[in-house]
Design a protein around this motif. Sequence first.
Motif, PDB file in Angstrom:
ATOM      1  N   GLU A  72      12.578  -2.121  -1.678  1.00 21.35           N
ATOM      2  CA  GLU A  72      12.420  -2.801  -2.463  1.00 21.35           C
ATOM      3  C   GLU A  72      13.789  -3.192  -3.677  1.00 21.35           C
ATOM      4  O   GLU A  72      13.547  -2.113  -4.348  1.00 21.35           O
ATOM      5  N   HIS A 126      18.656  -8.254   4.297  1.00 26.65           N
ATOM      6  CA  HIS A 126      17.412  -9.646   3.896  1.00 26.65           C
ATOM      7  C   HIS A 126      16.994 -11.284   3.616  1.00 26.65           C
ATOM      8  O   HIS A 126      18.135 -11.285   3.927  1.00 26.65           O
ATOM      9  N   ASN A 167      12.067   3.157   0.791  1.00 24.57           N
ATOM     10  CA  ASN A 167      10.836   4.043   1.509  1.00 24.57           C
ATOM     11  C   ASN A 167      11.647   3.890   2.371  1.00 24.57           C
ATOM     12  O   ASN A 167      12.457   3.620   3.701  1.00 24.57           O
ATOM     13  N   LEU A 185      10.275  -9.905   8.551  1.00 26.29           N
ATOM     14  CA  LEU A 185      11.055  -9.829   6.838  1.00 26.29           C
ATOM     15  C   LEU A 185      11.573 -11.425   6.187  1.00 26.29           C
ATOM     16  O   LEU A 185      10.871 -12.094   7.552  1.00 26.29           O
ATOM     17  N   LYS A 192      11.782  -7.545   0.658  1.00 24.34           N
ATOM     18  CA  LYS A 192      12.014  -6.613   1.524  1.00 24.34           C
ATOM     19  C   LYS A 192      13.615  -6.571   1.852  1.00 24.34           C
ATOM     20  O   LYS A 192      14.376  -7.357   1.978  1.00 24.34           O
ATOM     21  N   GLU A 218      10.392  -4.511  11.396  1.00 23.02           N
ATOM     22  CA  GLU A 218      10.078  -5.243  10.695  1.00 23.02           C
ATOM     23  C   GLU A 218      10.374  -6.730  10.496  1.00 23.02           C
ATOM     24  O   GLU A 218      11.255  -7.473  11.031  1.00 23.02           O
ATOM     25  N   ILE A 278      13.632   1.300   4.034  1.00 24.03           N
ATOM     26  CA  ILE A 278      13.185  -0.488   3.103  1.00 24.03           C
ATOM     27  C   ILE A 278      13.181   0.068   1.784  1.00 24.03           C
ATOM     28  O   ILE A 278      12.287   0.845   1.720  1.00 24.03           O
ATOM     29  N   ASP A 309       8.335 -11.540   0.839  1.00 21.33           N
ATOM     30  CA  ASP A 309       8.562 -10.053   0.018  1.00 21.33           C
ATOM     31  C   ASP A 309       9.689  -8.890  -0.133  1.00 21.33           C
ATOM     32  O   ASP A 309       9.619  -7.886  -0.906  1.00 21.33           O
TER      33      ASP A 309
END
Length: 124
Positions: free
Chosen positions: A17, A75, A6, A103, A109, A101, A15, A107
């Motif tokens: 996933e 992460h 993303n 984190l 991410k 962000e 970002i 999640d």
Amino acid sequence: MPFKFNKTEIDGLLIIEPHMYPDERGLYKKCYEKYVFAENGITCEFTETSDLYSSKGALRGLHYQTEQSQAKLIHVVTGKLFDVALDLRENSPTFGKYHTELLCAEDNKVIFIPEGFAHGFIAL
């Protein structure tokens, strides 16, 4: 679930996933795969991996290298971070801009921070 990349408002800062495969035994999570990342424009050579454990409220950063700048994959394994990446690439149209962000371990991410950025966070 395959990787998903993303874009953010800052060119090159992504970002991600990660690839995840949950089953009755638990969870398999892959945060990096060289050829998948290259297909998505991330071709830098990562030269080290580190784990960092911070107490709640610990402030780390903003850190950067003026020589031999490094890209980073960030992460969270446990807990939460408020993360900041600041674009210090002098020829970048987003020079001086930053991205924040939240984190958390749940999640999953991953943030890709290109070379030429300052990076820091506070442990929540």
